[in-house]
Design a protein around this motif. Structure first.
Motif, PDB file in Angstrom:
ATOM      1  N   GLU A 165     -57.583 -48.432 -58.635  1.00 28.44           N
ATOM      2  CA  GLU A 165     -58.658 -48.669 -59.604  1.00 28.44           C
ATOM      3  C   GLU A 165     -59.704 -47.542 -59.594  1.00 28.44           C
ATOM      4  O   GLU A 165     -60.908 -47.792 -59.523  1.00 28.44           O
ATOM      5  N   VAL A 166     -59.216 -46.296 -59.700  1.00 24.05           N
ATOM      6  CA  VAL A 166     -60.125 -45.150 -59.673  1.00 24.05           C
ATOM      7  C   VAL A 166     -60.144 -44.379 -60.987  1.00 24.05           C
ATOM      8  O   VAL A 166     -60.724 -43.295 -61.045  1.00 24.05           O
ATOM      9  N   LEU A 167     -59.545 -44.930 -62.026  1.00 25.26           N
ATOM     10  CA  LEU A 167     -59.578 -44.251 -63.322  1.00 25.26           C
ATOM     11  C   LEU A 167     -60.822 -44.660 -64.097  1.00 25.26           C
ATOM     12  O   LEU A 167     -61.182 -45.830 -64.149  1.00 25.26           O
ATOM     13  N   GLY A 168     -61.463 -43.673 -64.693  1.00 21.82           N
ATOM     14  CA  GLY A 168     -62.620 -43.939 -65.540  1.00 21.82           C
ATOM     15  C   GLY A 168     -62.171 -44.441 -66.904  1.00 21.82           C
ATOM     16  O   GLY A 168     -60.975 -44.542 -67.192  1.00 21.82           O
ATOM     17  N   PRO A 169     -63.115 -44.736 -67.788  1.00 24.49           N
ATOM     18  CA  PRO A 169     -62.801 -45.319 -69.084  1.00 24.49           C
ATOM     19  C   PRO A 169     -61.902 -44.447 -69.969  1.00 24.49           C
ATOM     20  O   PRO A 169     -61.177 -44.958 -70.797  1.00 24.49           O
ATOM     21  N   LEU A 170     -61.936 -43.142 -69.791  1.00 27.35           N
ATOM     22  CA  LEU A 170     -61.094 -42.259 -70.608  1.00 27.35           C
ATOM     23  C   LEU A 170     -59.794 -41.868 -69.896  1.00 27.35           C
ATOM     24  O   LEU A 170     -59.073 -40.993 -70.363  1.00 27.35           O
ATOM     25  N   GLY A 171     -59.529 -42.516 -68.768  1.00 28.14           N
ATOM     26  CA  GLY A 171     -58.293 -42.242 -68.040  1.00 28.14           C
ATOM     27  C   GLY A 171     -58.360 -41.077 -67.075  1.00 28.14           C
ATOM     28  O   GLY A 171     -57.342 -40.638 -66.558  1.00 28.14           O
ATOM     29  N   PHE A 172     -59.576 -40.570 -66.818  1.00 32.47           N
ATOM     30  CA  PHE A 172     -59.741 -39.488 -65.851  1.00 32.47           C
ATOM     31  C   PHE A 172     -60.005 -40.067 -64.468  1.00 32.47           C
ATOM     32  O   PHE A 172     -60.621 -41.118 -64.333  1.00 32.47           O
ATOM     33  N   TYR A 173     -59.569 -39.345 -63.450  1.00 30.47           N
ATOM     34  CA  TYR A 173     -59.847 -39.730 -62.072  1.00 30.47           C
ATOM     35  C   TYR A 173     -61.350 -39.758 -61.823  1.00 30.47           C
ATOM     36  O   TYR A 173     -62.070 -38.838 -62.207  1.00 30.47           O
ATOM     37  N   ARG A 174     -61.813 -40.819 -61.158  1.00 28.04           N
ATOM     38  CA  ARG A 174     -63.176 -40.860 -60.636  1.00 28.04           C
ATOM     39  C   ARG A 174     -63.086 -40.466 -59.160  1.00 28.04           C
ATOM     40  O   ARG A 174     -62.233 -40.968 -58.434  1.00 28.04           O
ATOM     41  N   ARG A 175     -63.947 -39.582 -58.739  1.00 32.03           N
ATOM     42  CA  ARG A 175     -63.960 -39.156 -57.338  1.00 32.03           C
ATOM     43  C   ARG A 175     -64.175 -40.399 -56.480  1.00 32.03           C
ATOM     44  O   ARG A 175     -65.189 -41.085 -56.611  1.00 32.03           O
ATOM     45  N   SER A 176     -63.231 -40.685 -55.606  1.00 32.81           N
ATOM     46  CA  SER A 176     -63.259 -41.934 -54.845  1.00 32.81           C
ATOM     47  C   SER A 176     -62.673 -41.718 -53.461  1.00 32.81           C
ATOM     48  O   SER A 176     -61.789 -40.879 -53.279  1.00 32.81           O
ATOM     49  N   ILE A 177     -63.150 -42.506 -52.517  1.00 28.41           N
ATOM     50  CA  ILE A 177     -62.695 -42.409 -51.132  1.00 28.41           C
ATOM     51  C   ILE A 177     -62.315 -43.799 -50.641  1.00 28.41           C
ATOM     52  O   ILE A 177     -63.055 -44.766 -50.864  1.00 28.41           O
ATOM     53  N   PHE A 178     -61.185 -43.869 -49.964  1.00 25.41           N
ATOM     54  CA  PHE A 178     -60.755 -45.081 -49.281  1.00 25.41           C
ATOM     55  C   PHE A 178     -60.419 -44.707 -47.843  1.00 25.41           C
ATOM     56  O   PHE A 178     -59.682 -43.742 -47.615  1.00 25.41           O
ATOM     57  N   VAL A 179     -60.948 -45.461 -46.901  1.00 20.48           N
ATOM     58  CA  VAL A 179     -60.521 -45.344 -45.516  1.00 20.48           C
ATOM     59  C   VAL A 179     -59.658 -46.563 -45.238  1.00 20.48           C
ATOM     60  O   VAL A 179     -60.075 -47.702 -45.471  1.00 20.48           O
ATOM     61  N   ILE A 180     -58.442 -46.284 -44.784  1.00 20.03           N
ATOM     62  CA  ILE A 180     -57.475 -47.338 -44.479  1.00 20.03           C
ATOM     63  C   ILE A 180     -57.327 -47.378 -42.960  1.00 20.03           C
ATOM     64  O   ILE A 180     -57.041 -46.349 -42.332  1.00 20.03           O
ATOM     65  N   ASP A 181     -57.531 -48.554 -42.380  1.00 21.25           N
ATOM     66  CA  ASP A 181     -57.462 -48.638 -40.920  1.00 21.25           C
ATOM     67  C   ASP A 181     -56.006 -48.592 -40.442  1.00 21.25           C
ATOM     68  O   ASP A 181     -55.076 -48.550 -41.246  1.00 21.25           O
ATOM     69  N   ARG A 182     -55.830 -48.598 -39.163  1.00 13.55           N
ATOM     70  CA  ARG A 182     -54.487 -48.445 -38.600  1.00 13.55           C
ATOM     71  C   ARG A 182     -53.573 -49.625 -38.881  1.00 13.55           C
ATOM     72  O   ARG A 182     -52.373 -49.556 -38.622  1.00 13.55           O
ATOM     73  N   PHE A 183     -54.116 -50.706 -39.432  1.00 14.93           N
ATOM     74  CA  PHE A 183     -53.309 -51.866 -39.803  1.00 14.93           C
ATOM     75  C   PHE A 183     -52.966 -51.886 -41.291  1.00 14.93           C
ATOM     76  O   PHE A 183     -52.347 -52.821 -41.781  1.00 14.93           O
ATOM     77  N   GLY A 184     -53.428 -50.878 -42.035  1.00 18.15           N
ATOM     78  CA  GLY A 184     -53.150 -50.803 -43.462  1.00 18.15           C
ATOM     79  C   GLY A 184     -54.152 -51.545 -44.326  1.00 18.15           C
ATOM     80  O   GLY A 184     -53.893 -51.807 -45.498  1.00 18.15           O
ATOM     81  N   ILE A 185     -55.311 -51.853 -43.765  1.00 12.40           N
ATOM     82  CA  ILE A 185     -56.363 -52.584 -44.479  1.00 12.40           C
ATOM     83  C   ILE A 185     -57.471 -51.603 -44.877  1.00 12.40           C
ATOM     84  O   ILE A 185     -57.876 -50.745 -44.086  1.00 12.40           O
TER      85      ILE A 185
END
Length: 156
Positions: free
Chosen positions: A103-123
């Protein structure tokens, strides 16, 4: 409700540079930072990814990996990485399926700069999506998010 902290990270497999296939589920056991960014060779993206690259020793010290994700193809990523000294994988999401899943696409379909940290359990333990792509989260904030996730997960 949007994808966020506490949710299982959507799995995906993408080709990238260095030439390989990268899969989130194969990273179980290792904290992973996904840095979604709009475009190789753009000014802010270049600064952001160089900053993360400069911090790779700190990420490694925490046992964490960093992957950059954008729509450009692996050869463009390779050229970009070589030009700017990026020393972590850059993945190609040409059809933007992964951007949709996270869910990182903006309204015109461009990437929004976004960061996700995923822990060692995949969460997902940290999530930040920008609305305007002129700023990015500094390396120190990502390192802190990884440390907090590791502290919480050691109590599981």
């Amino acid at each position: 409700m949007p994808l966020g902290v506490g949710d299982r990270a959507p799995d995906f497999t993408l080709d990238g540079s260095p030439r390989a296939s990268y899969r989130v589920s194969e990273m179980i056991g290792t904290p992973l930072v996904l840095a979604f960014y709009p475009e190789d060779h753009s000014p802010v993206c270049s600064i952001q990814l160089r900053a993360y690259s400069d911090g790779m020793a700190d990420f490694s010290r925490l046992g964490a990996m960093v992957w950059g994700v954008s729509p450009q193809d692996p050869q463009v990523h390779s050229d970009f990485a070589e030009k700017y000294g990026i020393n972590f994988p850059l993945l190609s999401d040409g059809d933007k399926a992964v951007a949709k899943a996270y869910e990182v696409l903006g309204p015109l379909g461009f990437y929004r700069r976004s960061i996700f940290v995923i822990d060692r359990f995949g969460i997902i333990s940290y999530c930040h999506r920008t609305t305007a792509g002129l700023t990015y989260k500094p390396t120190s904030a990502l390192l802190e998010a990884i440390q907090e996730a590791e502290a919480k997960s050691s109590g599981r």
